[in-house]
Design a protein around this motif. Structure first.
Motif, PDB file in Angstrom:
ATOM      1  N   CYS A 247       0.926  -1.230  -0.155  1.00 47.48           N
ATOM      2  CA  CYS A 247      -0.029   0.134   0.108  1.00 47.48           C
ATOM      3  C   CYS A 247       0.890   1.454   0.017  1.00 47.48           C
ATOM      4  CB  CYS A 247      -1.073   0.105   0.926  1.00 47.48           C
ATOM      5  SG  CYS A 247      -1.869   1.470   1.331  1.00 47.48           S
ATOM      6  N   VAL A 248       1.937   1.272   0.805  1.00 52.66           N
ATOM      7  CA  VAL A 248       2.721   2.396   1.035  1.00 52.66           C
ATOM      8  C   VAL A 248       3.482   2.707  -0.512  1.00 52.66           C
ATOM      9  CG1 VAL A 248       4.664   1.373   1.987  1.00 52.66           C
ATOM     10  CG2 VAL A 248       4.047   3.934   2.621  1.00 52.66           C
ATOM     11  N   TRP A 249       3.840   1.659  -1.111  1.00 51.14           N
ATOM     12  CA  TRP A 249       4.451   1.967  -2.424  1.00 51.14           C
ATOM     13  C   TRP A 249       3.529   2.065  -3.543  1.00 51.14           C
ATOM     14  CZ3 TRP A 249       8.882   2.854  -0.295  1.00 51.14           C
ATOM     15  CH2 TRP A 249       8.983   2.236   0.622  1.00 51.14           C
ATOM     16  N   GLY A 250       2.255   2.405  -3.287  1.00 55.36           N
ATOM     17  CA  GLY A 250       1.331   2.512  -4.485  1.00 55.36           C
ATOM     18  C   GLY A 250       0.531   1.282  -4.833  1.00 55.36           C
ATOM     19  N   GLY A 251       0.747   0.249  -4.025  1.00 59.27           N
ATOM     20  CA  GLY A 251      -0.210  -0.956  -4.347  1.00 59.27           C
ATOM     21  C   GLY A 251      -1.604  -0.964  -3.854  1.00 59.27           C
ATOM     22  N   SER A 252      -1.715  -1.807  -2.871  1.00 59.22           N
ATOM     23  CA  SER A 252      -3.186  -1.891  -2.267  1.00 59.22           C
ATOM     24  C   SER A 252      -2.840  -2.328  -0.839  1.00 59.22           C
ATOM     25  CB  SER A 252      -3.935  -2.731  -2.960  1.00 59.22           C
ATOM     26  OG  SER A 252      -3.507  -4.335  -2.742  1.00 59.22           O
ATOM     27  N   LEU A 253      -3.840  -2.148   0.275  1.00 57.16           N
ATOM     28  CA  LEU A 253      -4.072  -2.643   1.568  1.00 57.16           C
ATOM     29  C   LEU A 253      -5.043  -3.920   1.465  1.00 57.16           C
ATOM     30  CD1 LEU A 253      -3.052  -2.166   4.232  1.00 57.16           C
ATOM     31  CD2 LEU A 253      -5.111  -0.882   4.966  1.00 57.16           C
ATOM     32  N   THR A 254      -4.600  -5.014   1.990  1.00 58.76           N
ATOM     33  CA  THR A 254      -5.389  -6.064   1.853  1.00 58.76           C
ATOM     34  C   THR A 254      -5.737  -6.819   3.190  1.00 58.76           C
ATOM     35  OG1 THR A 254      -4.647  -6.701  -0.518  1.00 58.76           O
ATOM     36  CG2 THR A 254      -5.365  -8.529   0.924  1.00 58.76           C
ATOM     37  N   ALA A 255      -6.802  -7.509   3.068  1.00 58.71           N
ATOM     38  CA  ALA A 255      -7.376  -8.324   4.278  1.00 58.71           C
ATOM     39  C   ALA A 255      -7.720  -9.536   3.782  1.00 58.71           C
ATOM     40  CB  ALA A 255      -8.650  -7.597   4.793  1.00 58.71           C
ATOM     41  N   LEU A 256      -7.375 -10.548   4.537  1.00 58.91           N
ATOM     42  CA  LEU A 256      -7.632 -12.149   4.239  1.00 58.91           C
ATOM     43  C   LEU A 256      -8.660 -12.366   5.425  1.00 58.91           C
ATOM     44  CD1 LEU A 256      -7.167 -14.700   2.931  1.00 58.91           C
ATOM     45  CD2 LEU A 256      -5.300 -14.972   4.460  1.00 58.91           C
ATOM     46  N   ASP A 257      -9.713 -12.677   4.759  1.00 56.22           N
ATOM     47  CA  ASP A 257     -10.835 -13.533   5.854  1.00 56.22           C
ATOM     48  C   ASP A 257     -10.412 -14.862   6.157  1.00 56.22           C
ATOM     49  OD1 ASP A 257     -13.068 -14.891   6.571  1.00 56.22           O
ATOM     50  OD2 ASP A 257     -14.637 -13.410   5.591  1.00 56.22           O
ATOM     51  N   LEU A 258     -10.350 -15.070   7.480  1.00 56.10           N
ATOM     52  CA  LEU A 258      -9.521 -16.201   7.784  1.00 56.10           C
ATOM     53  C   LEU A 258     -10.590 -17.500   7.680  1.00 56.10           C
ATOM     54  CD1 LEU A 258      -7.217 -15.371  10.704  1.00 56.10           C
ATOM     55  CD2 LEU A 258      -6.576 -15.344   8.267  1.00 56.10           C
ATOM     56  N   ASP A 259     -11.763 -17.271   7.647  1.00 58.90           N
ATOM     57  CA  ASP A 259     -12.934 -18.086   7.518  1.00 58.90           C
ATOM     58  C   ASP A 259     -12.950 -18.672   6.197  1.00 58.90           C
ATOM     59  OD1 ASP A 259     -13.281 -18.396  10.478  1.00 58.90           O
ATOM     60  OD2 ASP A 259     -14.144 -16.499  10.135  1.00 58.90           O
ATOM     61  N   SER A 260     -12.998 -17.706   5.153  1.00 55.59           N
ATOM     62  CA  SER A 260     -13.423 -17.956   3.916  1.00 55.59           C
ATOM     63  C   SER A 260     -12.537 -18.087   3.005  1.00 55.59           C
ATOM     64  CB  SER A 260     -14.540 -16.775   3.356  1.00 55.59           C
ATOM     65  OG  SER A 260     -13.840 -15.557   3.239  1.00 55.59           O
ATOM     66  N   GLY A 261     -11.191 -17.510   3.362  1.00 50.50           N
ATOM     67  CA  GLY A 261     -10.178 -17.322   2.428  1.00 50.50           C
ATOM     68  C   GLY A 261     -10.230 -16.276   1.309  1.00 50.50           C
ATOM     69  N   GLU A 262     -11.245 -15.360   1.350  1.00 48.84           N
ATOM     70  CA  GLU A 262     -11.278 -14.361   0.503  1.00 48.84           C
ATOM     71  C   GLU A 262     -10.411 -13.307   0.800  1.00 48.84           C
ATOM     72  OE1 GLU A 262     -14.733 -11.145  -0.919  1.00 48.84           O
ATOM     73  OE2 GLU A 262     -15.208 -12.631   0.777  1.00 48.84           O
ATOM     74  N   ARG A 263      -9.827 -12.625  -0.295  1.00 50.15           N
ATOM     75  CA  ARG A 263      -9.066 -11.574  -0.071  1.00 50.15           C
ATOM     76  C   ARG A 263      -9.938 -10.302  -0.396  1.00 50.15           C
ATOM     77  NH1 ARG A 263      -3.065 -11.845  -0.384  1.00 50.15           N
ATOM     78  NH2 ARG A 263      -2.602 -13.847   0.802  1.00 50.15           N
ATOM     79  N   ILE A 264      -9.833  -9.100   0.407  1.00 52.58           N
ATOM     80  CA  ILE A 264     -10.427  -7.731   0.091  1.00 52.58           C
ATOM     81  C   ILE A 264      -9.280  -6.749   0.281  1.00 52.58           C
ATOM     82  CG2 ILE A 264     -12.292  -6.497   0.888  1.00 52.58           C
ATOM     83  CD1 ILE A 264     -12.331  -9.781   2.460  1.00 52.58           C
ATOM     84  N   SER A 265      -9.401  -5.996  -0.895  1.00 49.39           N
ATOM     85  CA  SER A 265      -8.446  -5.047  -0.714  1.00 49.39           C
ATOM     86  C   SER A 265      -8.915  -3.534  -1.377  1.00 49.39           C
ATOM     87  CB  SER A 265      -7.230  -5.278  -1.961  1.00 49.39           C
ATOM     88  OG  SER A 265      -6.601  -6.396  -1.636  1.00 49.39           O
ATOM     89  N   VAL A 266      -8.426  -2.511  -0.851  1.00 47.08           N
ATOM     90  CA  VAL A 266      -8.290  -1.139  -1.279  1.00 47.08           C
ATOM     91  C   VAL A 266      -7.210  -0.540  -1.942  1.00 47.08           C
ATOM     92  CG1 VAL A 266     -10.271  -0.888   0.632  1.00 47.08           C
ATOM     93  CG2 VAL A 266      -8.165  -0.384   0.992  1.00 47.08           C
ATOM     94  N   PRO A 267      -7.588   0.413  -3.069  1.00 50.56           N
ATOM     95  CA  PRO A 267      -6.050   0.736  -3.606  1.00 50.56           C
ATOM     96  C   PRO A 267      -5.510   1.904  -2.636  1.00 50.56           C
ATOM     97  CG  PRO A 267      -8.009   1.694  -4.645  1.00 50.56           C
ATOM     98  CD  PRO A 267      -8.557   0.759  -3.610  1.00 50.56           C
ATOM     99  N   SER A 268      -4.111   2.065  -2.790  1.00 45.37           N
ATOM    100  CA  SER A 268      -3.347   2.909  -2.300  1.00 45.37           C
ATOM    101  C   SER A 268      -3.926   4.310  -2.855  1.00 45.37           C
ATOM    102  CB  SER A 268      -1.825   2.740  -2.686  1.00 45.37           C
ATOM    103  OG  SER A 268      -0.928   4.047  -2.197  1.00 45.37           O
ATOM    104  N   ARG A 269      -3.693   5.308  -1.994  1.00 46.32           N
ATOM    105  CA  ARG A 269      -4.190   6.704  -2.212  1.00 46.32           C
ATOM    106  C   ARG A 269      -2.774   7.562  -2.545  1.00 46.32           C
ATOM    107  NH1 ARG A 269      -9.283   8.263   1.617  1.00 46.32           N
ATOM    108  NH2 ARG A 269     -10.632   6.348   0.975  1.00 46.32           N
ATOM    109  N   SER A 270      -1.795   6.788  -2.782  1.00 45.07           N
ATOM    110  CA  SER A 270      -0.648   7.593  -2.821  1.00 45.07           C
ATOM    111  C   SER A 270      -0.630   8.532  -3.927  1.00 45.07           C
ATOM    112  CB  SER A 270       0.702   6.490  -2.914  1.00 45.07           C
ATOM    113  OG  SER A 270       0.570   5.740  -4.146  1.00 45.07           O
ATOM    114  N   ALA A 271      -1.271   8.156  -5.178  1.00 40.14           N
ATOM    115  CA  ALA A 271      -1.255   9.187  -5.996  1.00 40.14           C
ATOM    116  C   ALA A 271      -2.215  10.249  -6.003  1.00 40.14           C
ATOM    117  CB  ALA A 271      -2.074   8.382  -7.300  1.00 40.14           C
ATOM    118  N   ASP A 272      -2.859  10.463  -4.895  1.00 41.18           N
ATOM    119  CA  ASP A 272      -3.493  11.579  -4.522  1.00 41.18           C
ATOM    120  C   ASP A 272      -2.768  12.452  -3.496  1.00 41.18           C
ATOM    121  OD1 ASP A 272      -5.760  10.541  -5.904  1.00 41.18           O
ATOM    122  OD2 ASP A 272      -6.744   9.492  -4.064  1.00 41.18           O
ATOM    123  N   ARG A 273      -1.795  12.061  -2.986  1.00 40.36           N
ATOM    124  CA  ARG A 273      -1.072  12.680  -2.005  1.00 40.36           C
ATOM    125  C   ARG A 273       0.023  13.891  -2.729  1.00 40.36           C
ATOM    126  NH1 ARG A 273      -0.264   6.948   0.481  1.00 40.36           N
ATOM    127  NH2 ARG A 273      -2.047   6.861   1.642  1.00 40.36           N
TER     128      ARG A 273
END
Length: 273
Positions: A247-273
């Motif tokens: 995320c800090v390098w322009g990627g994303s911040l990711t959460a892993l649901d430990l029960d379902s295995g699903e990954r949920i991400s939001v994009p970095s806002r580095s371009a907006d800074r």
């Protein structure tokens, strides 16, 4: 109730809040596992640390190398680097409470029912889970004790590069902490390489990613630290889940649901800074 494991925040507070909103996270219902490096390099280290402290009880975290660097600088055993973004914490009126909370966080958390283990950098194949828990507890005891300054004063360093059971004193604690917070490429005998920090093709001769060595215990190993992997672990011979998606390098911040295995991400806002 859901449990989510989230990769390195590194001061990306706006993205952290956006991810919690997307998860519909409720501290009265859900749990977070934070993979360490809450702070540094991003624009709002103070926001990330304060939010994590406020979530105590609903969140479990492990210490990362940037978290330990903050503790060392705050206690006079390290210097701010040019790219550090820690001054807001060091100048905060509540710095003492936050830093005391931080130094009492563990190096390893696990969930026996799920068979999940989280450390910042990973778990070497030479260590059983029982041994890893014992070694983590040994280093944690130092960080939480009056010996913390003695350790932080000598924390920076790459030697010894391999943990040996007969190591003693602060060399032993440094070796343990380096495995939990700085490991990427290792040799078959457990020797760590500290120079290579990029993708898998940057492996030095005789070294390989720690997760390409097999284990027999079937654990799911959650880790951050290695943004260049972009959340992937090709060639893994264990169930290793890379959580740091840069995320800090322009990627994303990711959460892993430990029960379902699903990954949920939001994009970095580095371009907006």
């Amino acid at each position: 109730m859901a449990t989510y494991a989230i990769g390195d925040l590194q001061g990306c507070y706006a993205e952290f809040e956006a991810l919690l909103k997307r998860l519909d996270f409720s501290p009265s219902r859900d749990q977070l596992w934070l993979a360490g490096d809450l702070v540094n390099r991003g624009p709002d280290s103070l926001g990330c640390l304060r939010r994590s402290v406020a979530l105590d009880g609903a969140a479990s975290m492990v210490l990362g190398n940037h978290d330990l660097h903050l503790l060392a600088v705050a206690r006079g055993h390290g210097k701010l680097k040019r790219k550090d973004t820690l001054s807001d914490i060091l100048e905060a009126p509540d710095r003492h409470e936050m830093l005391e909370w931080l130094r009492r966080q563990p190096l390893l958390v696990d969930d026996a029912e799920r068979g999940c283990v989280m450390t910042h950098a990973g778990l070497p194949p030479q260590w059983s889970l029982a041994q890893a828990n014992e070694l983590a507890a040994e280093a944690e005891a130092v960080l939480r004790s009056d010996d913390v300054d003695a350790f932080l004063n000598v924390m920076y360093g790459n030697r010894p590069a391999r943990f040996e059971p007969d190591l003693a004193g602060m060399d032993r604690i440094r070796a343990i902490v380096n495995v939990f917070t700085r490991m990427r490429f290792i040799a078959a005998d457990g020797t760590l390489d500290f120079a290579a920090k990029e993708g898998l093709d940057s492996a030095p001769e005789g070294y390989a990613p720690w997760f390409t060595y097999p284990r027999a215990d079937g654990l799911t190993l959650l880790f951050g630290h290695w943004a260049a992997l972009e959340g992937q672990t090709p060639g893994a011979r264990v169930d290793a889940q890379a959580l740091d998606t840069g995320c800090v390098w322009g990627g994303s911040l990711t959460a892993l649901d430990l029960d379902s295995g699903e990954r949920i991400s939001v994009p970095s806002r580095s371009a907006d800074r």
